[in-house]
Structures are given as C-alpha cells and as structure tokens.
Design a protein around this motif. Structure first.
Motif, PDB file in Angstrom:
ATOM      1  N   LYS A  53       0.853  -1.192   0.000  1.00 22.28           N
ATOM      2  CA  LYS A  53       0.000   0.000   0.000  1.00 22.28           C
ATOM      3  C   LYS A  53       0.887   1.239   0.000  1.00 22.28           C
ATOM      4  CE  LYS A  53      -0.606   0.357   5.040  1.00 22.28           C
ATOM      5  NZ  LYS A  53      -1.602   0.456   6.124  1.00 22.28           N
ATOM      6  N   ARG A  58       1.787   5.082   1.111  1.00 23.66           N
ATOM      7  CA  ARG A  58       1.626   5.868   2.328  1.00 23.66           C
ATOM      8  C   ARG A  58       2.586   7.038   2.284  1.00 23.66           C
ATOM      9  NH1 ARG A  58       3.155   2.785   7.581  1.00 23.66           N
ATOM     10  NH2 ARG A  58       1.398   1.504   6.925  1.00 23.66           N
ATOM     11  N   ARG A  59       2.157   8.180   2.819  1.00 29.23           N
ATOM     12  CA  ARG A  59       3.038   9.337   2.909  1.00 29.23           C
ATOM     13  C   ARG A  59       3.873   9.223   4.192  1.00 29.23           C
ATOM     14  NH1 ARG A  59       3.117  13.541  -0.243  1.00 29.23           N
ATOM     15  NH2 ARG A  59       1.488  13.815  -1.805  1.00 29.23           N
TER      16      ARG A  59
END
Length: 202
Positions: A50, A52-53
């Motif tokens: 996934k 994600r920052r």
C-alpha cells in the motif's frame, strides 16, 4: 528495501521496473518504458502493498526511534502524574563579594577593589512530582563530616550529606534515592510504577 528502513518512492518505481525489464530481456527488441499509471497498476496487482506518505527524519534520530523504545514510551503514558518525579540540584553561595566604604583620591576612577573571599557553596537536591507534591530536600555541605551546629533552625525531615566540593556526586545521588526518594514515594505509588527524571547523574 522497506524492511531496511528506506522504502522505494513511488515516483521511482517505473524507472526501476524499466531497468529490471531491460536486464531480463532475452531479445534484441527495444523494451518500452512503463506509462504513468504503471505504479498504480502494480499496487493493485499486489494487495499486500500500500502507498503511504512518510515524513523525512535525520538518520541519527531514526536510529534512536527503534520499536522497543517506542513501545516502552507508550507504556510510560499509563503512569499517573503523582508517580512522575523530576529532581535537580540548586546551589546556594554562603560567602559573596560585597561593597565596602574606602578612602581614596577623588581623582581615582576605580569603583572596585580586589578581595580574597572564599566562595563556599552548599547544594540542595530538590524533587517534585507532576501533580505538584514536593519531597523533603537533601542538603549537601562542603565538608568531610557533618556538624549538627551548622543547622541553626529545626528542619524536621530534612536530610544532610557532605562532599569536599559541596556538590552532589554518584555516591550522594544513590544515598538520596535510598534515604529520600524511595521512602517518600513508595507508599504514594502503592506498588504502581514510578518515573524519576534527572539530568546528569550517573
């Protein structure tokens, strides 16, 4: 790479995939580079991944923020304010240089004089809890032995120690833990964990 603490940026995924594809190619036919949506399609094909920052952190700080320390810090948040203490020491100078009246020439511009005054320092170890409860202090005299006549007024519960410099040291700090901190906080904690925050004491 993510397991090593340096995950690949999504914007670099297409070029990385293109480089791998060219190396694995077994034909002389030119390999086409991935399009702009390739990274999104790659993520859909791999549901275990996934995006994600994440924020940047200096490596020196990153090494200190290991999992065990973070978990331990989270556990400390459960400690009650009355069981969190901060201790420090403060010095009191017994002999200070003062001003005296002297007679000298009216043309003399000096407004000071040399003086041989020994500066004697007495140290007090103080401690307070996060809810504002203070412990009785320990006074450290600059001497090898303590004399009872040094205390003019009665100070019930105060503790005393001595050192040649008048400052605390590792031995006195340990004595403070045994004679002052533990007896005055153990009953309050009622077998719950206590946190003592101190600076510069081994």
């Amino acid at each position: 790479m993510a397991d090593l603490g340096n995950p690949v940026r999504i914007k670099y995924l297409p070029s990385l995939a293109f480089s791998i594809a060219r190396r694995r190619s077994t034909t002389n036919k030119a390999t086409k580079p991935p399009n702009k949506k390739w990274a999104q399609a790659f993520q859909k094909r791999h549901p275990e991944l996934k995006s994600r920052r994440v924020r940047a952190m200096d490596w020196k700080r990153h090494e200190n923020n290991i999992y065990d320390k973070i978990i331990h810090y989270s556990e400390l948040q459960l400690i009650l304010p009355e069981n969190v203490y901060n201790m420090d020491e403060t010095g009191v100078m017994l002999c200070m240089l003062g001003s005296v009246k002297v007679l000298l020439s009216k043309d003399d511009p000096r407004d000071y004089r040399g003086a041989g005054v020994k500066r004697t320092m007495v140290t007090a170890i103080e401690c307070i809890s996060a809810n504002g409860r203070s412990l009785l202090p320990m006074i450290i005299w600059p001497a090898t032995t303590h004399r009872s006549n040094w205390t003019t007024f009665p100070t019930p519960g105060w503790h005393y120690a001595c050192s040649e410099s008048g400052y605390t040291d590792s031995k006195i700090s340990l004595e403070w833990l045994k004679r002052v901190f533990d007896p005055q906080t153990k009953g309050q904690a009622n077998q719950k964990p206590r946190v003592l925050i101190c600076d510069g004491f081994s």
